[in-house]
Design a protein around this motif. Structure first.
Motif, PDB file in Angstrom:
ATOM      1  N   SER A  23     -20.439   7.996  23.374  1.00 13.81           N
ATOM      2  CA  SER A  23     -19.810   9.249  22.988  1.00 13.81           C
ATOM      3  C   SER A  23     -18.376   8.997  22.548  1.00 13.81           C
ATOM      4  O   SER A  23     -17.628   8.298  23.227  1.00 13.81           O
ATOM      5  N   THR A  24     -18.000   9.568  21.418  1.00 16.85           N
ATOM      6  CA  THR A  24     -16.641   9.428  20.900  1.00 16.85           C
ATOM      7  C   THR A  24     -16.070  10.791  20.533  1.00 16.85           C
ATOM      8  O   THR A  24     -16.808  11.759  20.316  1.00 16.85           O
ATOM      9  N   ARG A  25     -14.746  10.857  20.439  1.00 16.03           N
ATOM     10  CA  ARG A  25     -14.077  12.067  19.985  1.00 16.03           C
ATOM     11  C   ARG A  25     -12.826  11.672  19.220  1.00 16.03           C
ATOM     12  O   ARG A  25     -12.244  10.603  19.453  1.00 16.03           O
ATOM     13  N   TYR A  26     -12.409  12.533  18.309  1.00 16.65           N
ATOM     14  CA  TYR A  26     -11.294  12.229  17.438  1.00 16.65           C
ATOM     15  C   TYR A  26     -10.389  13.434  17.255  1.00 16.65           C
ATOM     16  O   TYR A  26     -10.838  14.588  17.304  1.00 16.65           O
ATOM     17  N   ALA A  27      -9.116  13.155  17.040  1.00 11.73           N
ATOM     18  CA  ALA A  27      -8.206  14.205  16.630  1.00 11.73           C
ATOM     19  C   ALA A  27      -8.600  14.693  15.244  1.00 11.73           C
ATOM     20  O   ALA A  27      -9.092  13.924  14.412  1.00 11.73           O
ATOM     21  N   ASP A  28      -8.381  15.974  14.985  1.00  9.51           N
ATOM     22  CA  ASP A  28      -8.742  16.531  13.687  1.00  9.51           C
ATOM     23  C   ASP A  28      -8.064  15.791  12.533  1.00  9.51           C
ATOM     24  O   ASP A  28      -8.633  15.659  11.450  1.00  9.51           O
ATOM     25  N   SER A  29      -6.870  15.310  12.773  1.00 13.61           N
ATOM     26  CA  SER A  29      -6.099  14.669  11.720  1.00 13.61           C
ATOM     27  C   SER A  29      -6.674  13.329  11.264  1.00 13.61           C
ATOM     28  O   SER A  29      -6.317  12.843  10.191  1.00 13.61           O
ATOM     29  N   VAL A  30      -7.566  12.736  12.069  1.00 12.83           N
ATOM     30  CA  VAL A  30      -8.102  11.421  11.719  1.00 12.83           C
ATOM     31  C   VAL A  30      -9.616  11.420  11.549  1.00 12.83           C
ATOM     32  O   VAL A  30     -10.184  10.372  11.202  1.00 12.83           O
ATOM     33  N   LYS A  31     -10.269  12.535  11.763  1.00 15.47           N
ATOM     34  CA  LYS A  31     -11.724  12.598  11.627  1.00 15.47           C
ATOM     35  C   LYS A  31     -12.153  12.199  10.222  1.00 15.47           C
ATOM     36  O   LYS A  31     -11.577  12.629   9.231  1.00 15.47           O
ATOM     37  N   GLY A  32     -13.166  11.355  10.171  1.00 14.34           N
ATOM     38  CA  GLY A  32     -13.662  10.876   8.900  1.00 14.34           C
ATOM     39  C   GLY A  32     -12.937   9.665   8.369  1.00 14.34           C
ATOM     40  O   GLY A  32     -13.402   9.041   7.405  1.00 14.34           O
ATOM     41  N   ARG A  33     -11.800   9.309   8.970  1.00 15.59           N
ATOM     42  CA  ARG A  33     -11.021   8.165   8.521  1.00 15.59           C
ATOM     43  C   ARG A  33     -10.954   7.047   9.554  1.00 15.59           C
ATOM     44  O   ARG A  33     -10.929   5.870   9.181  1.00 15.59           O
ATOM     45  N   PHE A  34     -10.907   7.414  10.827  1.00 21.06           N
ATOM     46  CA  PHE A  34     -10.784   6.436  11.906  1.00 21.06           C
ATOM     47  C   PHE A  34     -12.096   6.338  12.678  1.00 21.06           C
ATOM     48  O   PHE A  34     -12.825   7.325  12.825  1.00 21.06           O
ATOM     49  N   THR A  35     -12.370   5.150  13.215  1.00 19.08           N
ATOM     50  CA  THR A  35     -13.557   4.926  14.026  1.00 19.08           C
ATOM     51  C   THR A  35     -13.185   4.114  15.254  1.00 19.08           C
ATOM     52  O   THR A  35     -12.600   3.032  15.131  1.00 19.08           O
ATOM     53  N   ILE A  36     -13.524   4.625  16.436  1.00 15.98           N
ATOM     54  CA  ILE A  36     -13.292   3.906  17.682  1.00 15.98           C
ATOM     55  C   ILE A  36     -14.605   3.287  18.144  1.00 15.98           C
ATOM     56  O   ILE A  36     -15.672   3.877  17.981  1.00 15.98           O
ATOM     57  N   SER A  37     -14.524   2.096  18.723  1.00 17.69           N
ATOM     58  CA  SER A  37     -15.709   1.425  19.222  1.00 17.69           C
ATOM     59  C   SER A  37     -15.330   0.512  20.376  1.00 17.69           C
ATOM     60  O   SER A  37     -14.161   0.175  20.563  1.00 17.69           O
ATOM     61  N   ARG A  38     -16.333   0.109  21.160  1.00 18.55           N
ATOM     62  CA  ARG A  38     -16.128  -0.807  22.272  1.00 18.55           C
ATOM     63  C   ARG A  38     -16.910  -2.078  22.036  1.00 18.55           C
ATOM     64  O   ARG A  38     -17.970  -2.080  21.405  1.00 18.55           O
ATOM     65  N   GLY A  39     -16.384  -3.178  22.580  1.00 20.43           N
ATOM     66  CA  GLY A  39     -17.109  -4.422  22.543  1.00 20.43           C
ATOM     67  C   GLY A  39     -18.286  -4.389  23.493  1.00 20.43           C
ATOM     68  O   GLY A  39     -18.436  -3.475  24.303  1.00 20.43           O
ATOM     69  N   ASN A  40     -19.130  -5.413  23.397  1.00 25.28           N
ATOM     70  CA  ASN A  40     -20.325  -5.449  24.232  1.00 25.28           C
ATOM     71  C   ASN A  40     -20.020  -5.480  25.724  1.00 25.28           C
ATOM     72  O   ASN A  40     -20.784  -4.930  26.520  1.00 25.28           O
ATOM     73  N   ASP A  41     -18.910  -6.092  26.092  1.00 29.24           N
ATOM     74  CA  ASP A  41     -18.544  -6.160  27.508  1.00 29.24           C
ATOM     75  C   ASP A  41     -17.792  -4.923  27.985  1.00 29.24           C
ATOM     76  O   ASP A  41     -17.442  -4.834  29.159  1.00 29.24           O
ATOM     77  N   LYS A  42     -17.512  -3.990  27.109  1.00 29.79           N
ATOM     78  CA  LYS A  42     -16.841  -2.721  27.389  1.00 29.79           C
ATOM     79  C   LYS A  42     -15.375  -2.879  27.777  1.00 29.79           C
ATOM     80  O   LYS A  42     -14.710  -1.890  28.054  1.00 29.79           O
ATOM     81  N   ASN A  43     -14.865  -4.094  27.785  1.00 26.92           N
ATOM     82  CA  ASN A  43     -13.470  -4.334  28.122  1.00 26.92           C
ATOM     83  C   ASN A  43     -12.583  -4.540  26.901  1.00 26.92           C
ATOM     84  O   ASN A  43     -11.410  -4.877  27.040  1.00 26.92           O
ATOM     85  N   THR A  44     -13.133  -4.347  25.737  1.00 29.26           N
ATOM     86  CA  THR A  44     -12.366  -4.353  24.506  1.00 29.26           C
ATOM     87  C   THR A  44     -12.643  -3.066  23.750  1.00 29.26           C
ATOM     88  O   THR A  44     -13.740  -2.511  23.836  1.00 29.26           O
ATOM     89  N   VAL A  45     -11.656  -2.593  23.039  1.00 34.65           N
ATOM     90  CA  VAL A  45     -11.812  -1.379  22.251  1.00 34.65           C
ATOM     91  C   VAL A  45     -11.118  -1.580  20.911  1.00 34.65           C
ATOM     92  O   VAL A  45     -10.079  -2.239  20.835  1.00 34.65           O
ATOM     93  N   TYR A  46     -11.700  -1.014  19.872  1.00 35.26           N
ATOM     94  CA  TYR A  46     -11.188  -1.185  18.523  1.00 35.26           C
ATOM     95  C   TYR A  46     -10.931   0.173  17.882  1.00 35.26           C
ATOM     96  O   TYR A  46     -11.551   1.177  18.226  1.00 35.26           O
ATOM     97  N   LEU A  47     -10.025   0.176  16.941  1.00 35.05           N
ATOM     98  CA  LEU A  47      -9.774   1.362  16.134  1.00 35.05           C
ATOM     99  C   LEU A  47      -9.708   0.935  14.674  1.00 35.05           C
ATOM    100  O   LEU A  47      -8.735   0.301  14.252  1.00 35.05           O
ATOM    101  N   GLN A  48     -10.747   1.256  13.936  1.00 34.88           N
ATOM    102  CA  GLN A  48     -10.774   0.995  12.505  1.00 34.88           C
ATOM    103  C   GLN A  48     -10.150   2.177  11.785  1.00 34.88           C
ATOM    104  O   GLN A  48     -10.626   3.304  11.910  1.00 34.88           O
ATOM    105  N   MET A  49      -9.098   1.929  11.029  1.00 37.48           N
ATOM    106  CA  MET A  49      -8.353   2.980  10.355  1.00 37.48           C
ATOM    107  C   MET A  49      -8.481   2.786   8.848  1.00 37.48           C
ATOM    108  O   MET A  49      -8.042   1.768   8.309  1.00 37.48           O
ATOM    109  N   ASN A  50      -9.080   3.747   8.190  1.00 36.06           N
ATOM    110  CA  ASN A  50      -9.255   3.719   6.751  1.00 36.06           C
ATOM    111  C   ASN A  50      -8.506   4.879   6.105  1.00 36.06           C
ATOM    112  O   ASN A  50      -8.143   5.846   6.763  1.00 36.06           O
TER     113      ASN A  50
END
Length: 124
Positions: free
Chosen positions: A57-84
């Motif tokens: 489950s993910t959630r985003y601020a309205d200002s970044v919806k459709g542009r940013f993507t949050i994800s976690r690594g397989n071990d759940k101890n890493t998190v990424y933010l892809q910003m387009n």
């Protein structure tokens, strides 16, 4: 002790992309919700994106919806933010945060662990 370290910030032109990463050390945070916040000069810290403990489950601020993507690594101890499609108003220091709760909220006070921040500057 838990430590979060962000990386991947830098200077990009409007419309460009950037990928931020957050690595956790110390105690594992696999069961924690994780989030990204940002703070620009003269502004309050702002919620950007969050992901729950499972990564399903993910959630985003309205200002970044459709542009940013949050994800976690397989071990759940890493998190990424892809910003387009970055905009000048995205310029800020970006912080990774971890919460003992199961779900990512938009309130900074709900988070227990914070990284040192990484600067993102969007300018032509």
């Amino acid at each position: 002790q838990v430590q979060l370290v962000e990386s991947g910030g830098g200077l990009v032109q409007p419309g460009g992309s950037l990928r931020l990463s957050c690595a956790a050390s110390g105690r594992a945070l696999s069961s924690y919700a994780m989030g990204w916040f940002r703070q620009a000069p003269g502004k309050e810290r702002e919620f950007v994106a969050g992901i729950n403990w499972s990564g399903a489950s993910t959630r985003y601020a309205d200002s970044v919806k459709g542009r940013f993507t949050i994800s976690r690594g397989n071990d759940k101890n890493t998190v990424y933010l892809q910003m387009n499609s970055l905009k000048p108003e995205d310029t800020a220091v970006y912080y990774c945060a971890g919460s003992k709760g199961l779900f990512a909220t938009i309130r900074p006070d709900d988070y227990d662990y914070w990284g040192q921040g990484t600067q993102v500057t969007v300018s032509s």
